[in-house]
Write a protein that holds these residues in place. Structure first.
Motif, PDB file in Angstrom:
ATOM      1  N   ARG A 189      71.361  64.433  31.272  1.00  0.00           N
ATOM      2  CA  ARG A 189      72.114  63.617  30.319  1.00  0.00           C
ATOM      3  C   ARG A 189      73.286  64.397  29.740  1.00  0.00           C
ATOM      4  NH1 ARG A 189      69.726  59.150  27.879  1.00  0.00           N
ATOM      5  NH2 ARG A 189      71.789  58.989  26.888  1.00  0.00           N
ATOM      6  N   GLY A 190      74.407  64.376  30.444  1.00  0.00           N
ATOM      7  CA  GLY A 190      75.584  65.089  29.977  1.00  0.00           C
ATOM      8  C   GLY A 190      76.075  64.606  28.633  1.00  0.00           C
ATOM      9  N   ASP A 191      75.944  63.301  28.365  1.00  0.00           N
ATOM     10  CA  ASP A 191      76.428  62.766  27.098  1.00  0.00           C
ATOM     11  C   ASP A 191      75.691  63.390  25.918  1.00  0.00           C
ATOM     12  OD1 ASP A 191      74.087  61.504  27.991  1.00  0.00           O
ATOM     13  OD2 ASP A 191      74.491  59.681  26.841  1.00  0.00           O
ATOM     14  N   ILE A 192      74.369  63.540  26.049  1.00  0.00           N
ATOM     15  CA  ILE A 192      73.581  64.131  24.970  1.00  0.00           C
ATOM     16  C   ILE A 192      73.849  65.630  24.879  1.00  0.00           C
ATOM     17  CG2 ILE A 192      71.247  64.519  24.087  1.00  0.00           C
ATOM     18  CD1 ILE A 192      70.381  61.993  25.544  1.00  0.00           C
ATOM     19  N   PHE A 193      73.962  66.288  26.026  1.00  0.00           N
ATOM     20  CA  PHE A 193      74.229  67.725  26.023  1.00  0.00           C
ATOM     21  C   PHE A 193      75.513  68.040  25.267  1.00  0.00           C
ATOM     22  CE2 PHE A 193      76.763  71.117  27.997  1.00  0.00           C
ATOM     23  CZ  PHE A 193      75.967  72.215  27.732  1.00  0.00           C
ATOM     24  N   PHE A 194      76.594  67.336  25.583  1.00  0.00           N
ATOM     25  CA  PHE A 194      77.876  67.633  24.939  1.00  0.00           C
ATOM     26  C   PHE A 194      77.860  67.275  23.454  1.00  0.00           C
ATOM     27  CE2 PHE A 194      79.566  67.524  29.355  1.00  0.00           C
ATOM     28  CZ  PHE A 194      80.149  68.784  29.344  1.00  0.00           C
ATOM     29  N   GLU A 195      77.082  66.286  23.087  1.00  0.00           N
ATOM     30  CA  GLU A 195      77.023  65.929  21.672  1.00  0.00           C
ATOM     31  C   GLU A 195      76.226  66.958  20.872  1.00  0.00           C
ATOM     32  OE1 GLU A 195      75.698  62.265  18.754  1.00  0.00           O
ATOM     33  OE2 GLU A 195      76.294  61.831  20.819  1.00  0.00           O
ATOM     34  N   LEU A 196      75.175  67.474  21.476  1.00  0.00           N
ATOM     35  CA  LEU A 196      74.351  68.462  20.786  1.00  0.00           C
ATOM     36  C   LEU A 196      74.985  69.853  20.783  1.00  0.00           C
ATOM     37  CD1 LEU A 196      70.785  67.545  22.113  1.00  0.00           C
ATOM     38  CD2 LEU A 196      71.628  67.203  19.799  1.00  0.00           C
ATOM     39  N   TYR A 197      75.822  70.138  21.765  1.00  0.00           N
ATOM     40  CA  TYR A 197      76.296  71.505  21.985  1.00  0.00           C
ATOM     41  C   TYR A 197      76.998  72.141  20.787  1.00  0.00           C
ATOM     42  CZ  TYR A 197      77.741  75.640  24.479  1.00  0.00           C
ATOM     43  OH  TYR A 197      77.899  76.946  24.861  1.00  0.00           O
ATOM     44  N   PRO A 198      77.886  71.440  20.081  1.00  0.00           N
ATOM     45  CA  PRO A 198      78.540  72.091  18.932  1.00  0.00           C
ATOM     46  C   PRO A 198      77.550  72.571  17.878  1.00  0.00           C
ATOM     47  CG  PRO A 198      79.705  70.084  19.534  1.00  0.00           C
ATOM     48  CD  PRO A 198      78.422  70.089  20.320  1.00  0.00           C
ATOM     49  N   PHE A 199      76.406  71.935  17.808  1.00  0.00           N
ATOM     50  CA  PHE A 199      75.380  72.323  16.831  1.00  0.00           C
ATOM     51  C   PHE A 199      74.391  73.331  17.424  1.00  0.00           C
ATOM     52  CE2 PHE A 199      76.900  68.164  15.579  1.00  0.00           C
ATOM     53  CZ  PHE A 199      77.003  68.251  14.203  1.00  0.00           C
ATOM     54  N   PHE A 200      74.184  73.252  18.741  1.00  0.00           N
ATOM     55  CA  PHE A 200      73.171  74.093  19.382  1.00  0.00           C
ATOM     56  C   PHE A 200      73.715  74.691  20.684  1.00  0.00           C
ATOM     57  CE2 PHE A 200      71.027  70.617  17.113  1.00  0.00           C
ATOM     58  CZ  PHE A 200      70.299  71.358  16.186  1.00  0.00           C
ATOM     59  N   PRO A 201      74.631  75.655  20.584  1.00  0.00           N
ATOM     60  CA  PRO A 201      75.195  76.258  21.810  1.00  0.00           C
ATOM     61  C   PRO A 201      74.165  77.002  22.641  1.00  0.00           C
ATOM     62  CG  PRO A 201      75.876  77.478  19.832  1.00  0.00           C
ATOM     63  CD  PRO A 201      75.228  76.205  19.360  1.00  0.00           C
TER      64      PRO A 201
END
Length: 463
Positions: A252-264
């Motif tokens: 799920r790329g959409d979820i990964f990119f949304e979470l990434y700024p908070f959880f690199p």
């Protein structure tokens, strides 16, 4: 020193306040050596918990039965009867253990293995009867401890429609109302995840899939208000939860990119889970990146910089640096170290010389063709030049294009052709003027090879 069962109760919070009181008394009796009393109270805590879970079930009335008042008449009315509730719990559990095609309507629970659930439940029911009726059976510390183990391993299955359905709905409910701490039961997250680990075991990815399908997407998945919710999952004490979540995010790329700024740290977790993640998945996601999340296009750059910084040999720059992603350059706001990493692996240079090769075709015919495609929008390439670590390749290309343009301009008699030429010349001047110090450092006095660039610097025109 706390017993293991006390720590489990403290961590998972499986009981309501009244039941918790009763169970605490059971533990105290155990410590004092009153094992028969300890077992009876622990067993009663178990039965009361099942009763409460069924009575308090928010979706029980949704069950479709022949009697439209089934939930009220056959379930709630009997469970609220102090003389009948315990026997009704037994009836419900036994009915729920039967195969679906022969199950009675009151079989409202759901067990992964009905036969096993029935065997274990009946064993402890008989053991309880032996305690209460004084039958000649030994009830010692091992009996109590074995029952506690049964609770730890099985209590999360005793819910309407089964533990799986309940856990999905319950975690979704906490997520939906997380920013309202008075009603969201935040402190129950770890306990629910413990339950997920027990019920789903190595199939936590399936749980994640059902969870995401069950939550609304009317807003962003993660924000400052609920980031602690996601932190509880990403850093769960249950390894199976972390593995299942990472496994799900890997699709799920959409979820990964949304979470990434908070959880690199997700990047390292994904690579640890799948060593081919960057090669087979992330490069493709970055190649087609289209601003999937609230963090916007800046997330593209954050992920690319981090991937290059840690796994540069696995990042397919040729695939990622393309006409689609150069449009994201306006949202790049990286620090000096980020710029250095992107230059080290030729990102800006490739955007300039490969993706934007049309920019350097400055004869009249080429400019006419390119205008219909790019409309003389030089903004992206000019930003790339401003971030570029200049070298001879870029200088030579720029010098050659300037020379071609200078020869071409005087011969143009078409107004549009002249406009295109002047627009390109002004763009070249902006690039050279804004990067003068970098250019001079690379050329280091060797201006004889770069007369057109030198001419622009000497004129020091402000565009």
């Amino acid at each position: 020193m706390k017993l293991r069962i006390e720590k489990w109760v403290e961590d998972t919070k499986p009981f309501s306040a009244p039941v918790n009181e009763l169970f605490t008394e059971a533990v105290n009796n155990y410590k004092f050596g009153s094992y028969r009393s300890a077992f009876i109270m622990a067993y009663l805590s178990f039965k009361l918990t099942i009763r409460e879970r069924i009575i308090n079930c928010t979706y029980g009335s949704e069950l479709k039965k022949k009697n439209p008042n089934f939930w009220q008449d056959d379930i709630l009315a009997i469970l609220n009867n102090d003389d009948k509730w315990e026997e009704q719990i037994n009836n419900i559990v036994m009915a729920s253990c039967a195969p679906l095609n022969s199950r009675k309507e009151i079989g409202i629970l759901n067990f992964g293995n009905g036969e096993l659930a029935k065997t274990e439940y009946c064993y402890w029911r008989e053991k309880r009867n032996a305690c209460v009726h004084g039958k000649n059976q030994i009830i010692d510390s091992s009996t109590v401890e074995s029952f506690w183990n049964y609770l730890v391993n099985n209590l999360s299955q005793f819910y309407v429609l089964g533990g799986e359905e309940y856990l999905v709905r319950e975690l979704a409910n906490i997520y939906e109302y997380y920013k309202y701490p008075d009603i969201s039961n935040r402190d129950r997250i770890d306990g629910i995840l413990d339950g997920v680990s027990t019920v789903f075991q190595n199939h936590a990815k399936e749980f994640c899939d059902r969870f995401f399908k069950g939550i609304s997407k009317g807003r962003n998945y993660v924000d400052d208000d609920n980031k602690d919710f996601w932190n509880s999952i990403i850093h769960s004490r249950q390894e199976s939860i972390v593995d299942g979540f990472v496994n799900y995010i890997a699709c799920r790329g959409d979820i990964f990119f949304e979470l990434y700024p908070f959880f690199p740290e997700l990047l390292e977790q994904l690579v640890a889970f799948d060593p081919k993640f960057i090669i087979q998945t992330l490069s493709s996601w970055l190649k087609g990146f289209s601003g999937w999340c609230v963090a916007g296009n800046e997330t593209f750059w954050r992920v690319l910089v981090d991937a290059l910084g840690k796994y540069n040999d696995q990042v397919d720059i040729n695939q990622i640096v393309n006409e689609n992603t150069i449009r994201l350059i306006k949202d790049f706001s990286g620090k000096e170290n980020d710029v250095a990493i992107l230059n080290r692996y030729g990102v800006f240079k490739r955007y300039i010389l490969k993706v934007s090769d049309w920019y350097f075709k400055t004869d009249s015919d080429s400019q006419f063709k390119n205008f219909s495609i790019y409309h003389n929008d030089f903004s992206n390439i000019e930003i790339c030049f401003s971030l570029l670590q200049w070298d001879a390749d870029c200088l030579n290309c720029l010098e050659d294009s300037l020379n071609t343009l200078k020869r071409s301009l005087p011969a143009r008699d078409n107004l549009y052709s002249q406009t295109n030429g002047r627009a390109a010349m002004n763009s070249f001047k902006r690039i050279i003027y804004n990067s003068q110090a970098k250019i001079e450092e690379v050329i280091n006095g060797g201006w004889s090879y770069y007369e057109s660039i030198h001419e622009i610097i000497e004129s020091a025109e402000s565009i």
